[in-house]
Design a protein around this motif. Structure first.
Motif, PDB file in Angstrom:
ATOM      1  N   VAL A 254      -1.342  17.393  -2.945  1.00 48.01           N
ATOM      2  CA  VAL A 254      -1.763  16.600  -1.799  1.00 48.01           C
ATOM      3  C   VAL A 254      -3.276  16.489  -1.747  1.00 48.01           C
ATOM      4  CG1 VAL A 254      -1.369  16.293   0.680  1.00 48.01           C
ATOM      5  CG2 VAL A 254       0.263  17.583  -0.671  1.00 48.01           C
ATOM      6  N   GLY A 255      -3.964  17.058  -2.721  1.00 49.00           N
ATOM      7  CA  GLY A 255      -5.420  17.074  -2.666  1.00 49.00           C
ATOM      8  C   GLY A 255      -6.040  15.703  -2.774  1.00 49.00           C
ATOM      9  N   LEU A 256      -5.294  14.729  -3.373  1.00 49.06           N
ATOM     10  CA  LEU A 256      -5.851  13.396  -3.526  1.00 49.06           C
ATOM     11  C   LEU A 256      -5.710  12.565  -2.264  1.00 49.06           C
ATOM     12  CD1 LEU A 256      -4.511  12.499  -7.091  1.00 49.06           C
ATOM     13  CD2 LEU A 256      -6.776  13.326  -6.469  1.00 49.06           C
ATOM     14  N   LEU A 257      -4.912  13.045  -1.302  1.00 49.21           N
ATOM     15  CA  LEU A 257      -4.657  12.251  -0.113  1.00 49.21           C
ATOM     16  C   LEU A 257      -5.662  12.572   0.980  1.00 49.21           C
ATOM     17  CD1 LEU A 257      -0.776  12.556   0.144  1.00 49.21           C
ATOM     18  CD2 LEU A 257      -2.128  10.807  -0.984  1.00 49.21           C
TER      19      LEU A 257
ATOM     20  N   ALA B 203       0.830  -1.201   0.000  1.00 51.63           N
ATOM     21  CA  ALA B 203       0.000   0.000   0.000  1.00 51.63           C
ATOM     22  C   ALA B 203       0.866   1.252   0.000  1.00 51.63           C
ATOM     23  CB  ALA B 203      -0.923  -0.008   1.217  1.00 51.63           C
ATOM     24  N   ALA B 204       1.987   1.215   0.711  1.00 50.84           N
ATOM     25  CA  ALA B 204       2.886   2.368   0.713  1.00 50.84           C
ATOM     26  C   ALA B 204       3.446   2.599  -0.688  1.00 50.84           C
ATOM     27  CB  ALA B 204       4.024   2.146   1.711  1.00 50.84           C
ATOM     28  N   GLY B 205       3.767   1.516  -1.388  1.00 48.93           N
ATOM     29  CA  GLY B 205       4.251   1.654  -2.754  1.00 48.93           C
ATOM     30  C   GLY B 205       3.217   2.264  -3.673  1.00 48.93           C
ATOM     31  N   ALA B 206       1.959   1.872  -3.502  1.00 48.88           N
ATOM     32  CA  ALA B 206       0.890   2.456  -4.311  1.00 48.88           C
ATOM     33  C   ALA B 206       0.739   3.943  -4.025  1.00 48.88           C
ATOM     34  CB  ALA B 206      -0.429   1.730  -4.025  1.00 48.88           C
ATOM     35  N   LEU B 207       0.912   4.314  -2.755  1.00 50.33           N
ATOM     36  CA  LEU B 207       0.817   5.732  -2.405  1.00 50.33           C
ATOM     37  C   LEU B 207       1.969   6.529  -3.015  1.00 50.33           C
ATOM     38  CD1 LEU B 207      -0.676   7.920  -0.934  1.00 50.33           C
ATOM     39  CD2 LEU B 207       0.507   7.275   1.155  1.00 50.33           C
ATOM     40  N   LEU B 208       3.153   5.936  -3.045  1.00 49.10           N
ATOM     41  CA  LEU B 208       4.283   6.591  -3.691  1.00 49.10           C
ATOM     42  C   LEU B 208       3.988   6.820  -5.176  1.00 49.10           C
ATOM     43  CD1 LEU B 208       7.418   4.847  -2.152  1.00 49.10           C
ATOM     44  CD2 LEU B 208       6.847   7.263  -2.034  1.00 49.10           C
TER      45      LEU B 208
END
Length: 284
Positions: free
Chosen positions: A174-177, A159-164
Motif C-alpha cells: 500500500v506504500g504507493l497509494l 481511474a479505478a481500473g488503473a488503481l486496480l
C-alpha cells in the motif's frame, strides 16, 4: 404630514422574533461556501465548470487558471478548499504542479487523460481523486467536490481500473497509494481507513489469479472482468475500464457464469475469491 417611519395603525405587524430556546448557545451561523479553484487550459471547459459549480449555494469558484503556474499562484493567494486540476496544460502541466498544490489544498484531477501511468503518478504525487470527463454527471462532480473537502476520495471507472492495475503490480503493497486509501469501493468513492486489510480482501493474489483462471478455463479477458466483478464494479464501470461495450461485458459475464457454474454475481465472486463453501482459495 404623517411621520413616514411610523406604521399605519391598520397595517399588519411583522411577527415577533421567537426567543432562542437555548439561551446558553449562540444561534447557528450559515456555513461558508466551499471555495474552489478551477485549472484547465481550455477556456470553454473552465467556463462550464465555473458555471456549474457556482450554481450551487454551498460552492463558489474563487479563481480560474490556464496552467499549473497560474493554478499555484491562485491557490497560494486564495487558499481554497478544493482545487480541480487538469493534467495536460501548456507550460507547467498539472502533474508537475500537483506536489506543490497539495501542500495548500486537496486536489482533484479533472481531465480527459485516462492512461494508467498518469493516474498512478497523480496518486503518488498526492491527488485526492481522479475524474475523467465523460464518466461522471454534474451531480457526481458536485458530490466529489464536497467529499474531497471531507477527505473522501473519488475516482471514475477508468481511474479505478488503473488503481486496480497498480494494486496487482504492487501485490498488496500500500506504500504507493495516497495515505488513507485503505478501504476500497471501486466505482467512484474510496472511503478512508487506517488499515490495508480490506485491500487484500478485494484484490486477489496475482499468482492465485493465474491458477484459478486455468482451473475455471477463463480467458485473460474473462479473468480481468471477473476481477472487476469481485471488486464490486457494475457492467457500465467494467465497460469503461476495459474500453469495451456493455453488450460485450454481458456476453463475457454469461460465459464466465457458465464456466464458474454460477447464476449470480455474488455466487461467481465467492467462487473466484475463494469464499464459497468448499473453496480452497484464501483471502489473505
Amino acid at each position: 404630514m404623517p411621520d413616514q417611519t411610523t406604521p399605519h395603525p391598520g397595517a399588519p405587524q411583522p411577527p415577533p422574533t421567537p426567543p432562542n430556546p437555548f439561551p446558553n448557545f449562540p444561534p447557528p451561523t450559515p456555513t461558508s461556501p466551499l471555495r474552489v479553484v478551477v485549472a484547465d487550459d481550455n477556456p470553454v471547459v473552465r467556463a462550464g465548470l465555473t458555471a456549474l459549480l457556482s450554481g450551487r449555494a454551498d460552492i463558489t469558484v474563487v479563481a480560474e487558471a490556464a496552467d499549473g503556474r497560474e493554478a499555484y499562484e491562485a491557490t497560494h493567494l486564495q487558499r481554497p478548499d478544493v482545487v480541480l486540476l487538469d493534467v495536460r496544460m501548456p507550460g507547467v502541466d498539472g502533474i508537475s504542479a500537483l506536489p506543490y498544490l497539495v501542500r495548500i489544498a486537496p486536489v482533484v484531477m479533472l481531465t480527459y487523460s485516462r492512461e494508467s501511468e498518469i493516474v498512478q503518478e497523480a496518486l503518488r504525487r498526492g491527488a485526492g481523486g481522479y475524474l475523467v470527463h465523460g464518466e461522471f454527471t454534474a451531480d457526481e462532480l458536485v458530490a466529489a467536490v464536497r467529499d474531497i473537502k471531507q477527505g473522501r476520495a473519488h475516482f471514475t471507472p477508468s481511474a479505478a481500473g488503473a488503481l486496480l492495475a497498480q494494486l496487482r503490480q504492487a501485490q498488496g503493497s500500500v506504500g504507493l497509494l495516497p495515505e488513507g486509501l485503505g478501504s476500497m469501493a471501486v466505482g467512484s468513492t474510496f472511503a478512508p481507513s487506517s488499515s490495508s486489510e480490506n485491500l487484500s480482501q478485494v484484490q486477489p493474489d496475482v499468482g492465485q489469479s493465474s491458477s484459478y483462471r486455468a482451473r475455471f478455463q477463463l480467458s485473460t479477458r474473462e479473468a480481468e472482468i471477473m476481477d472487476h466483478i469481485a471488486s464490486g464494479m457494475n457492467n457500465q464501470q467494467i465497460a469503461a475500464t476495459c474500453f469495451i461495450s456493455e453488450k460485450t461485458v454481458k456476453n463475457h459475464i454469461n460465459r464466465i457464469f457458465a464456466k464458474l457454474h454460477s447464476t449470480s454475481r455474488s455466487e461467481a465472486a465467492a467462487k473466484w475469491l475463494g469464499t464459497a463453501p468448499g473453496s480452497a482459495r484464501g483471502l489473505g
